[in-house]
Design an enzyme around this catalytic site. Structure first.
Site: not given
Length: 409
Positions: A82-84, A93-95, A118-119, A123, A409
């Site tokens: 997952v990245s933006v 974008v993430l939403t 990652s943070e 989430y 993963f």
């Protein structure tokens, strides 16, 4: 721009993955690492957001089966990659990626989605709760010892090339997967992940080493690790970094840990990811000189509340009505009656009065049995409506073994 994600085409993978690498600092992965993730990517479950032919957002999912309390292997979407792009933050974008992904997971009939963050702050708003933690340690093996167990007689430890005993180690891993919630069955291709050994990932240590424990010629445990030699004026001061260790009997488990503690020319064992109830803590002569640490690991999201709660068992009989709030996946919002015990469970919608009120995030945190509903209530995140319901549900949701994710993963 449009933030509508589309399914990844195989020939877009390099651009898509480069977007992910840039978002995580821009350092290119080693070729063998990149090749493995390409082979494991399920393109039909991978999403990208594109603007003018450029990829500005990524998300993927792996089709996992994860152990839940009671030992069942439940389908779970392993959310990943997952990245933006930094140029497109705070534009939805993430939403949009999370929205499309959870809709797809629901359509596939998977009751759970899981991820490593990652943070961790990101989430929760999408309904993920921290379901497992991982134990770390830095053990001063010049001052900390492990006892020898009586059943170690008859055990043999031998060095083996990791690739040459891959089948034996994977068979041992598969035996322990059903015993601990949070563990993931490794399907075809995933057996390569524990052997991935790019030089840049060794921290200056040796190539991956493996020691196999055998009883009567039958493998009963293994440990894989890196050894980093070091010398000071006072003498050798090497560091052993554990990659993974599994055993199917206590004696082999203890013997493997003592082997790591006793390696010549070393004085430190570094542990990065073990279960929080890992037994070596109760064998060491001085736990204080083992410098234990803990951090979040697997984040859990109930995509279908009824199916997820019915998929696991419960330590004690439970009959509780949850009033669930799920703003991001409103199909879960409402009251659910869970009835179950150690043999099985059912969970269905009800009009009966609520016993406990909480969001789907708290259910995710408690689902694998590592975080108590009572602790969440003390934090103000679960409300007890019927007196006594909280204590009974907290006990029922517990797990004999702490949930644990052995690798990312």
């Amino acid at each position: 721009m449009t933030t509508e994600p589309r399914v990844l085409r195989p020939d877009d993978w390099d651009v898509w993955y480069a977007t992910l690498e840039r978002a995580f600092g821009g350092l290119a992965e080693a070729p063998e690492e990149r090749e493995l993730w390409r082979a494991l990517t399920e393109t039909e479950r991978s999403l990208g957001v594109w603007e003018d032919g450029r990829c500005v957002g990524t998300a993927g999912a792996f089709s996992f089966r994860m152990t839940v309390p009671g030992g069942a292997a439940v389908p779970a979407a392993g959310v990943t990659m997952v990245s933006v792009a930094a140029t497109h933050r705070r534009r939805g974008v993430l939403t949009s990626l999370m929205r499309r992904q959870l809709d797809d997971v629901r359509a596939l009939g998977e009751p759970l989605a899981v991820l490593t963050a990652s943070e961790p702050a990101i989430y929760g708003r999408f309904g993920y709760g921290i379901g497992t933690y991982q134990l770390g340690a830095t053990v001063d093996t010049s001052r900390v010892t492990l006892p020898r167990l009586p059943d170690e007689d008859g055990l043999r430890l031998r060095f083996a090339e990791p690739a040459e005993v891959r089948v034996e180690c994977e068979a041992l891993y598969a035996r322990v997967v059903p015993e601990r919630p949070g563990m993931i069955a490794r399907g075809p291709g995933w057996e390569r992940l524990p052997l991935l050994d790019p030089e840049g990932g060794r921290g200056g240590g040796s190539p991956l080493q493996c020691v196999l424990a055998e009883r009567d010629g039958v493998p009963v445990g293994y440990a894989r690790y890196h050894n980093k030699p070091s010398w000071e004026a006072q003498g050798p001061n090497g560091v052993v970094t554990l990659r993974d260790l599994e055993a199917v009997e206590p004696a082999a488990y203890a013997a493997l840990w003592r082997f790591l503690f006793d390696l010549d020319l070393t004085s430190t064992v570094v542990v990065r990811n073990r279960p929080v109830d890992d037994a070596w803590q109760y064998l060491v002569s001085d736990v204080r000189r083992s410098l234990l640490t803990s951090r979040d690991s697997l984040h859990v999201r109930l995509v279908d509340v009824g199916a997820a709660l019915a998929a696991r068992t419960y330590r004690t009989p439970v009959d509780v009505v949850f009033d669930v709030v799920d703003a991001f996946c409103p199909w879960n919002t409402g009251r659910w009656r869970l009835s179950g015990d150690a043999e099985g469970a059912v969970c269905a919608r009800t009009e009966d009065p609520a016993d406990l009120r909480l969001s789907v995030r708290e259910l995710g945190a408690a689902y694998l049995g590592g975080t108590g509903l009572g602790a969440l209530a003390a934090a103000g995140r679960v409300t007890e409506v019927r007196a006594g319901a909280l204590a009974r549900a907290t006990t029922a949701f517990g797990s004999d073994l702490a949930p644990w994710l052995p690798h990312g993963f």
